[in-house]
Write an enzyme that holds these catalytic residues in place. Sequence first.
Site, PDB file in Angstrom:
ATOM      1  N   TYR A 113       0.908  -1.366  -0.069  1.00 50.86           N
ATOM      2  CA  TYR A 113       0.023   0.023   0.022  1.00 50.86           C
ATOM      3  C   TYR A 113       0.906   1.373  -0.043  1.00 50.86           C
ATOM      4  O   TYR A 113       1.667   1.214   0.658  1.00 50.86           O
ATOM      5  CB  TYR A 113      -0.928   0.016   1.271  1.00 50.86           C
ATOM      6  CG  TYR A 113      -1.677   1.321   1.236  1.00 50.86           C
ATOM      7  CD1 TYR A 113      -3.117   1.329   0.855  1.00 50.86           C
ATOM      8  CD2 TYR A 113      -1.070   2.454   2.096  1.00 50.86           C
ATOM      9  CE1 TYR A 113      -3.609   2.597   1.032  1.00 50.86           C
ATOM     10  CE2 TYR A 113      -1.842   3.699   2.280  1.00 50.86           C
ATOM     11  CZ  TYR A 113      -3.083   3.782   1.794  1.00 50.86           C
ATOM     12  OH  TYR A 113      -3.707   4.793   2.030  1.00 50.86           O
TER      13      TYR A 113
ATOM     14  N   GLU B 186      -3.638   7.585  -3.670  1.00 53.51           N
ATOM     15  CA  GLU B 186      -3.398   6.313  -3.140  1.00 53.51           C
ATOM     16  C   GLU B 186      -3.254   5.241  -3.810  1.00 53.51           C
ATOM     17  O   GLU B 186      -4.156   5.127  -5.020  1.00 53.51           O
ATOM     18  CB  GLU B 186      -4.704   5.957  -1.899  1.00 53.51           C
ATOM     19  CG  GLU B 186      -4.692   4.519  -1.486  1.00 53.51           C
ATOM     20  CD  GLU B 186      -6.191   4.361  -0.794  1.00 53.51           C
ATOM     21  OE1 GLU B 186      -6.154   4.814   0.631  1.00 53.51           O
ATOM     22  OE2 GLU B 186      -6.772   4.124  -1.183  1.00 53.51           O
TER      23      GLU B 186
END
Length: 386
Positions: A109, A197
Amino acid sequence: MKVHEYQARELMQQAGIPVPPCEVVDSGDQVATAWERIGAETVVVKAQVHAGGRGKAGYVKLVNSPTEAQEHAARMLREPMVSKQTGPDGIQVRKVLLAAAVDIAKEYYLGVVLDRARRVPVMMASAEGGVEIEEVAEKNPDAIKKAWFHPHLGLQRFQAVQLAGEIGLRGDQAKTATKMMLQLARLFNQKDCTLAEINPLVETKDGQLLAIDAKFNFDDNALFRHPDVEGMFDPSEENPAELRAKEFNLSYIALDGNIGCLVNGAGLAMSTMDIIKLHGGEPANFLDVGGSVTAEGAVEAFRIILADARVKAVLVNIFGGIAKCDVIADALIKAAKEVGFKVPVVVRLEGTNVDKAREMLKEANIDGMHTANDLTDAAKKVCAFV
Ligand code: GDP
Ligand code: MN
């Protein structure tokens, strides 16, 4: 403003972040051509909606043939997607992305957000990326590594190097991840993002690092500086009432309660919501008609509030400064005629031209309208109606 994944992929590509080849379709008929152009053996079919949680909802599917791809694309375009991030009715899918599938060895991530408490952006990285990231954040926050950076100087190379190491990347992979973090942080700054993101950033079985899903949000107030991003706006993903309000320069946000609010000024709107809550009510919306409100704008505001079936009463709270009370009174009279007050409307007016406004309202003698002496009185009255 939010954008779709396929648009986020375009932005990543421009920024130099590696993404697998992909195509967007808006009907099942276009799948065969898209399949040809991608030229991969396995393809991932993904619904393009502003809500996340698609994987768990069955709206991210790996397929091995164009027929299978077409079936899934057609299903996604037909049946509304219900996920953790949508309401129970789900949302309609209008576009589907087809991308060359990758063999995943590990999911990471990467994300940049504004840390409001520290008042600087923060780069986050985790070795536990993928569909469970929210749970990781909640149950094992230490697995998310962070580096705060100066908004003008940007993320520094040493910070990215450190983060790459902290999430267990070594050698060439650490180098690639460092570069990607710097690119992502630069994109965040350059495009005035509020969120940038990549989840997941995947390590493929042959050791490559690729971004296979991304979510970008942008600061609405900075959109004028980014016509390319503004051009990505998709009105079909927005709340229709909020869109209509925007056309009339009203700032309207739909909420879950049943007391409609019509207020001038954002601060007053917030204190109005507070006082409604203090007296046991729940606001149905935030609505600031602004300082330079016209009668047409105010009538539209009524139309928007009253179109919400959950609204059981309305509180009009106007402090006439630049906005004049008589303009609001005029709008109230027009709205009562044009829209009709099916639910009780409590009105508190104060400030510029208030006497004239009170006269006008008295004369009009509107059915369903109740006046209040002050804010507390108004809040008590409107809460008693629901
Ligand atoms: P989200 O659920 O809306 O965040 O959608 P994602 O695009 O992140 O996909 C969800 C999950 O599907 C990912 O975490 C992966 O595990 C899986 N997935 C997505 N694309 C691929 C792919 O190309 N290959 C494989 N093997 N899995 C994928
Ligand atoms: Mn994802």
